[in-house]
Structures are given as structure tokens and as C-alpha cells.
Design an enzyme around this catalytic site. Structure first.
Site, PDB file in Angstrom:
ATOM      1  N   THR A   3      42.830  37.936  40.238  1.00 12.29           N
ATOM      2  CA  THR A   3      41.745  38.060  39.269  1.00 12.29           C
ATOM      3  C   THR A   3      42.245  37.797  37.856  1.00 12.29           C
ATOM      4  OG1 THR A   3      40.602  39.632  40.712  1.00 12.29           O
ATOM      5  CG2 THR A   3      39.919  39.562  38.405  1.00 12.29           C
TER       6      THR A   3
ATOM      7  N   LYS B 191      33.630  35.970  43.606  1.00 12.22           N
ATOM      8  CA  LYS B 191      34.585  36.639  44.486  1.00 12.22           C
ATOM      9  C   LYS B 191      33.747  37.294  45.577  1.00 12.22           C
ATOM     10  CE  LYS B 191      38.508  39.762  44.732  1.00 12.22           C
ATOM     11  NZ  LYS B 191      39.612  40.402  44.000  1.00 12.22           N
TER      12      LYS B 191
ATOM     13  N   SER C 138      36.842  44.802  48.386  1.00 13.24           N
ATOM     14  CA  SER C 138      36.990  46.159  48.927  1.00 13.24           C
ATOM     15  C   SER C 138      37.562  47.057  47.832  1.00 13.24           C
ATOM     16  CB  SER C 138      37.878  46.158  50.171  1.00 13.24           C
ATOM     17  OG  SER C 138      39.180  45.704  49.863  1.00 13.24           O
TER      18      SER C 138
ATOM     19  N   GLU D 175      37.319  33.078  44.329  1.00 13.90           N
ATOM     20  CA  GLU D 175      38.475  33.946  44.504  1.00 13.90           C
ATOM     21  C   GLU D 175      38.405  34.652  45.848  1.00 13.90           C
ATOM     22  OE1 GLU D 175      40.404  37.981  42.612  1.00 13.90           O
ATOM     23  OE2 GLU D 175      39.298  36.648  41.258  1.00 13.90           O
TER      24      GLU D 175
ATOM     25  N   SER E  96      52.695  34.923  38.756  1.00 15.69           N
ATOM     26  CA  SER E  96      52.271  35.941  37.800  1.00 15.69           C
ATOM     27  C   SER E  96      53.342  37.023  37.777  1.00 15.69           C
ATOM     28  CB  SER E  96      50.916  36.524  38.220  1.00 15.69           C
ATOM     29  OG  SER E  96      50.515  37.554  37.357  1.00 15.69           O
TER      30      SER E  96
END
Length: 225
Positions: free
Chosen positions: A16, A37, A41, A117, A177
């Protein structure tokens, strides 16, 4: 319409974060962009303003309401579990074909750039028989694979790439990342993965200060999609 699927080597890697950064960069460049997206959950209805759908809505400049969240993420489950487990806990199930058709309708209805996503890593089950990998294989669109710099990321990332290539999927880029409190240097991780990734571009993004949403890496990633 240019559509790209953003997936990862696992959960809590930074999908994200990458999606939001790309949305903000593309919007700032004056281009049309949207993001969805479909499956989420761990969605807390009492504190959902900090959720991934809320972050996407904020980046898109859309109202942060539950109604808008439903347009970005129609399948939302409270339990922070694999989607098929989370859905079962709520007495339901994810219909794989409905997720696929939602994506296809989104692709047909929009102009510019659409970012889709995924949830978790590439092998996360959506139902009892199909995974995120199967979802990507049906859509057949370019993929951004997000990885971290934690110990073990080399194996996880190269294994994920091997699986994606075997499915004849187009990996547009691998995005590293930087993980929190990482023991592995970002630059070294990028350089090592680039040697193994052959013709696939590997782009590193360092951890940014809270509230910072811009970095030159997003321009490079946007250029690859």
C-alpha cells in the site's frame, strides 16, 4: 487504460505504501489514475480511517467514507487472517470469479492508469483452491513485485520471481521497500537482486519520514508501467 497489479513477497511488506506513492506521483504529473484493493482482511470498522482502503482514498483525493471504501475494497473482513479463513470466520466465502470480474469492470470503466493491489503475498489463498497467483494469472496484466530488506528477503524475492516467470507473467519491476530496523542495507539488497533478476528493473525506496509521500523512486517506477 494502463493497468498494473501490485503484489508482494509476503504480508506487511509495503504494497500500500508503494501504491499510495505511485498514485500521488501520477496525480501530481497531471495524469488520470485510480486504484483498487478488492480484498482486505484485518479491517476494523471502528478504526477503519487508518486502513489500507482509507489510505488509497486519501491519495486519490476522494472522500474517506465507508461508501467510498466499498468501491475500492468490496471484500472486507475483520479477522487479520488469510482471506479464505477470514471470510469463513464471518460465515461466507470469496467467489473467485466475482473478484476477477470486479477487476475487469474496473479496467473497462476507467481511463489513464489503474493500480490493482493484491492482498498478502503471491501464494495467499483466496478460496480453497485459488491463490493471488491464480488471480494475477487470469488477469494477465503487468506486475510490480514489492519486497523488503529483512533477513530472508533474497530467498523470498527470488522464489517469487521464479514462480511468476514460470506462469509467464510480465514483471514490470521489483520494488524494494526498506524494512523497519533492517539489518540488510537497501543499496546492497537492490544490487544483489538486480544481478539475479536479469532484465527486470529493481528499484529501492528508503524508509521515509512520517508524513512524507514523495521520493524520486516513484517517478522511476511510474516510468516502468
Amino acid at each position: 487504460m494502463t493497468t498494473t497489479f501490485i503484489t508482494a513477497t509476503g504480508t506487511d511488506i509495503g504494497k500500500t505504501f508503494v501504491t499510495v506513492g505511485l498514485v500521488r506521483h501520477i496525480r501530481a504529473a497531471g495524469r488520470t489514475v485510480d486504484a483498487i484493493k478488492p480484498v482486505v482482511s484485518g479491517f476494523d470498522s471502528d478504526a477503519w480511517q487508518e486502513s489500507d482502503p482509507a489510505r488509497l482514498l486519501a491519495a486519490l483525493g476522494r472522500p474517506i467514507t465507508l461508501e467510498e471504501a466499498g468501491r475500492v475494497s468490496p471484500w472486507r473482513f475483520a479477522a487479520p487472517l488469510s482471506p479464505h479463513m477470514a471470510a469463513r470466520r464471518e460465515g461466507g466465502a470469496i467467489e473467485f470469479q466475482e473478484v476477477v470480474e470486479f477487476c475487469r469492470r474496473s479496467m473497462a470503466a476507467r481511463r489513464g492508469v489503474l493500480l490493482i493491489e493484491g492482498i498478502g503475498g503471491i501464494m495467499v489463498p483466496l478460496d480453497d483452491r485459488r491463490t493471488v497467483l491464480d488471480w494475477m494469472s487470469v488477469l494477465r496484466i503487468p506486475i510490480i513485485l514489492v519486497a523488503g530488506t529483512y533477513v530472508g528477503t533474497m530467498s523470498h524475492t527470488l522464489t517469487s520471481l521464479e514462480v511468476l516467470v514460470r506462469r509467464n507473467l510480465n514483471v514490470a519491476a521489483v520494488v524494494i521497500s526498506e524494512s523497519e530496523a533492517s539489518a540488510a542495507p537497501l543499496d546492497d539488497t537492490v544490487a544483489t537482486l538486480q544481478r539475479f533478476a536479469a532484465s527486470i528493473d529493481v528499484v529501492g525506496i528508503p524508509r521515509l519520514a512520517p508524513g512524507t509521500t514523495e521520493h524520486p523512486a516513484f517517478a522511476r517506477i511510474a516510468g516502468l508501467i
